[in-house]
Design an enzyme around this catalytic site. Structure first.
Site, PDB file in Angstrom:
ATOM      1  N   LYS A 105      -8.075  -7.352  -7.826  1.00 14.00           N
ATOM      2  CA  LYS A 105      -7.776  -6.844  -6.482  1.00 14.00           C
ATOM      3  C   LYS A 105      -8.273  -5.409  -6.412  1.00 14.00           C
ATOM      4  O   LYS A 105      -8.217  -4.677  -7.419  1.00 14.00           O
ATOM      5  CB  LYS A 105      -6.268  -6.922  -6.253  1.00 14.00           C
ATOM      6  CG  LYS A 105      -5.820  -6.568  -4.841  1.00 14.00           C
ATOM      7  CD  LYS A 105      -4.316  -6.768  -4.692  1.00 14.00           C
ATOM      8  CE  LYS A 105      -3.806  -6.467  -3.300  1.00 14.00           C
ATOM      9  NZ  LYS A 105      -2.350  -6.717  -3.166  1.00 14.00           N
ATOM     10  N   SER A 161      -1.045  -9.489   0.739  1.00 16.52           N
ATOM     11  CA  SER A 161      -2.245  -8.673   0.864  1.00 16.52           C
ATOM     12  C   SER A 161      -3.335  -9.005  -0.162  1.00 16.52           C
ATOM     13  O   SER A 161      -4.453  -8.545  -0.031  1.00 16.52           O
ATOM     14  CB  SER A 161      -1.879  -7.192   0.730  1.00 16.52           C
ATOM     15  OG  SER A 161      -1.361  -6.927  -0.579  1.00 16.52           O
ATOM     16  N   SER A 184       2.868 -10.247  -1.887  1.00 14.99           N
ATOM     17  CA  SER A 184       1.410 -10.228  -1.736  1.00 14.99           C
ATOM     18  C   SER A 184       0.608 -11.058  -2.719  1.00 14.99           C
ATOM     19  O   SER A 184      -0.586 -11.227  -2.526  1.00 14.99           O
ATOM     20  CB  SER A 184       0.899  -8.796  -1.779  1.00 14.99           C
ATOM     21  OG  SER A 184       1.093  -8.209  -0.519  1.00 14.99           O
TER      22      SER A 184
HETATM   23  N1  GLN Z   1       3.556  -8.297   3.494  1.00 17.77           N
HETATM   24  C1  GLN Z   1       4.324  -7.299   2.820  1.00 17.77           C
HETATM   25  C2  GLN Z   1       3.993  -5.942   3.382  1.00 17.77           C
HETATM   26  O1  GLN Z   1       3.187  -5.903   4.233  1.00 17.77           O
HETATM   27  C3  GLN Z   1       4.092  -7.359   1.344  1.00 17.77           C
HETATM   28  C4  GLN Z   1       2.918  -6.603   0.863  1.00 17.77           C
HETATM   29  C5  GLN Z   1       2.757  -6.633  -0.617  1.00 17.77           C
HETATM   30  O2  GLN Z   1       3.435  -7.379  -1.315  1.00 17.77           O
HETATM   31  N2  GLN Z   1       1.893  -5.752  -1.086  1.00 17.77           N
HETATM   32  O3  GLN Z   1       4.513  -4.944   2.989  1.00 17.77           O
END
Ligand code: GLN
Length: 491
Positions: free
Chosen positions: A82, A157, A181
């Site tokens: 990532k 994400s 994410s």
């Molecule tokens: N969707 C969640 C957020 O927007 C989780 C993001 C993540 O786990 N990095 O914060």
């Protein structure tokens, strides 16, 4: 299709066997991976590659493997990172304008461990800016497209990591999970994703979003693939002060296929019909029935603070983000505005030009909940509720070994469907944030299709007990063939 291409279309185990048998070399597999990344560029799941270095490293791996000296199950295997996990000499944009031209001067611990195990890092995967989002649409590289339906989101994400595994570009990719994410995109793309216990994998070299929640973990086609990758990246690291000292047990040995006598807790708050696609619930229930047929028992459990998890998460995560992102000031890292009047103008303009809308929204929210007059009412209160959420799990785990839930309330949504509605985007985190708030290990794995799109089953474990959720997931996988389903839109 050549030998290397057809091996790559399998998972880690198939590629490993092929390499060890001599059916293909690591160089051929890495070439095939790079070629496939190029061919599927329109998916926007990969944002940069390091072809030359990867091929040179693959050549050494090929020689080791031919001599019967493979370093680990990942030796010679192409892997994606990532874009928030740093690798010396490589970009780490975090999908942000502010880090557009940043090149990392050092390696993260996970990169060091992957390289010591012989893995070939072929490139970097798309993500929501600074890992804030659930769709991989908040990205300077453009949105990632779901290989199952190209006009649908990969989830986020770590959408690029999940999409890349689903499209067969690499067998393993790393993601990061602050509130879901890794698990959310795994669910949307029909692959496996594991968020380890908080502190299990070193965060040294992970660009911080919310430091009390962030964890790195693997995505792969199968539970056993992820277990092999977690074995390589996990374990204590003195450079991360939140790293747990307990040694990582053998995860591969944990995959016995046996779930006889094991108890699965089903949280009553998670199995309500409201707000969930009924087809998603049906697939999850079928998976649980399959585990029962294999000898597991189920018991109802209660997580009474579930209705408060989203609010708690979005106070704590934004508070920590506002503090972590203060370092991007135009002075030390990344983008610096030019022709500035004075220091304040430098900060203002560098940050205004550099951050996207969602990141700005989080910084504003986080700064507000930490501000003098509101600190106790919001941040202090969220910390107290977080303790209650953790206790809910402790209580539930007195009567069960793992907890099973849907990963997402729905299958992948169309690109753009929630992009202008932050609240509905935040609500898609409903089932995943609690594991982060409680610091627990959790995985998502495919459990069938609804309307042709993948559905994810979430398994949450006790603290440091990755072994049991992996064992249960692997046992389910041995009895079903959901992991073998492939996206129809990607040849
Ligand atoms: N969707 C969640 C957020 O927007 C989780 C993001 C993540 O786990 N990095 O914060």
């Amino acid at each position: 299709m050549g030998q290397a291409e057809s091996l790559l279309a399998g998972g880690l185990a198939e590629i490993r066997e092929g390499l060890d048998r001599g059916d293909a070399t690591s160089s051929e597999i890495v070439e095939a991976s790079l070629a496939r990344i190029e061919k599927t560029a329109a998916l926007t799941v990969v944002v940069s590659t390091r072809a030359e270095s990867a091929l040179a490293e693959a050549e050494s791996a090929s020689k080791r493997i031919a001599a019967g000296q493979a370093l680990s199950p990942l030796d010679g295997i192409p892997v994606l990172l990532k874009d928030n996990i740093v690798h010396a000499g490589e970009p780490a944009t975090c999908s942000s304008r502010i880090l557009e031209n940043f090149v990392s001067p050092y390696d993260s611990t996970v990169v060091e461990r992957l390289q010591a195990a012989g893995a070939i890092l072929v490139g970097r995967a798309n993500m929501d800016e600074f890992a804030m989002g659930s769709s991989t649409e908040n990205s300077i590289h453009g949105p990632s497209h779901n290989p199952w339906k190209l006009d649908h989101a990969c989830g986020g994400s770590s959408g690029g990591s999940a999409g890349a595994v689903a499209a067969g570009l690499v067998p393993i990719a790393l993601g990061s999970d602050t509130g879901g994410s890794i698990r959310q995109p795994a669910s949307f793309c029909g692959v496996v994703g594991v968020k380890p216990t908080y502190g299990r994998v070193s965060r040294w070299g992970l660009v911080a979003f919310a430091s009390s929640l962030d964890q790195i973990g693997p995505l792969g086609r199968r539970v056993s693939d992820c277990a092999a990758a977690l074995q390589v990246i996990g374990g204590h690291d003195p450079r991360d002060s939140t790293s747990v000292p307990e040694p990582l047990p053998s995860l591969v040995n944990a995959l016995t296929g046996n779930v006889e006598g094991l108890t699965i807790g089903l949280p009553e708050e998670y199995f309500v019909e409201e707000g969930v696609d009924p087809a998603v619930l049906a697939r999850v229930r079928e998976a649980i029935a399959e585990l029962e047929a294999a000898g597991a028992k189920t018991v109802p459990v209660s997580l009474p603070n579930s209705p408060n998890t989203i609010a708690t998460y979005y106070v704590i995560a934004t508070a920590e983000a506002s503090s972590n992102l203060a370092r991007f000031d135009g002075v030390r890292y990344g983008r610096r505005a030019d022709k500035v009047k004075d220091l304040e103008d430098l900060y203002m303009r560098s940050r205004s030009e550099g951050f996207g809308a969602e990141v700005k929204r989080r910084i504003l929210l986080g700064t507000y909940v930490l501000s003098a007059g509101y600190y106790d009412a919001y941040y202090g209160q969220a910390q107290r509720v977080r303790t209650l959420i953790r206790r809910d799990f402790e209580h539930a785990f007195e009567t069960c070994d793992v907890i099973a839930t849907p990963t997402m309330p729905e299958t992948a949504f169309a690109l753009g469907a929630k992009a202008d509605d932050p609240l509905s985007m935040y609500l898609s985190d409903i089932y995943t944030v609690s594991a982060n708030l409680a610091g627990l290990p959790a995985l998502s794995m495919p459990c069938g299709l609804a309307d042709g799109m993948p559905v994810g089953l979430q398994l949450i474990g006790k603290s440091l007990d990755e072994a049991t959720i992996l064992r249960v997931g692997d046992a389910l996988e041995r009895r079903t063939d959901h992991h073998a389903a492939r996206p129809p839109e990607i040849a």
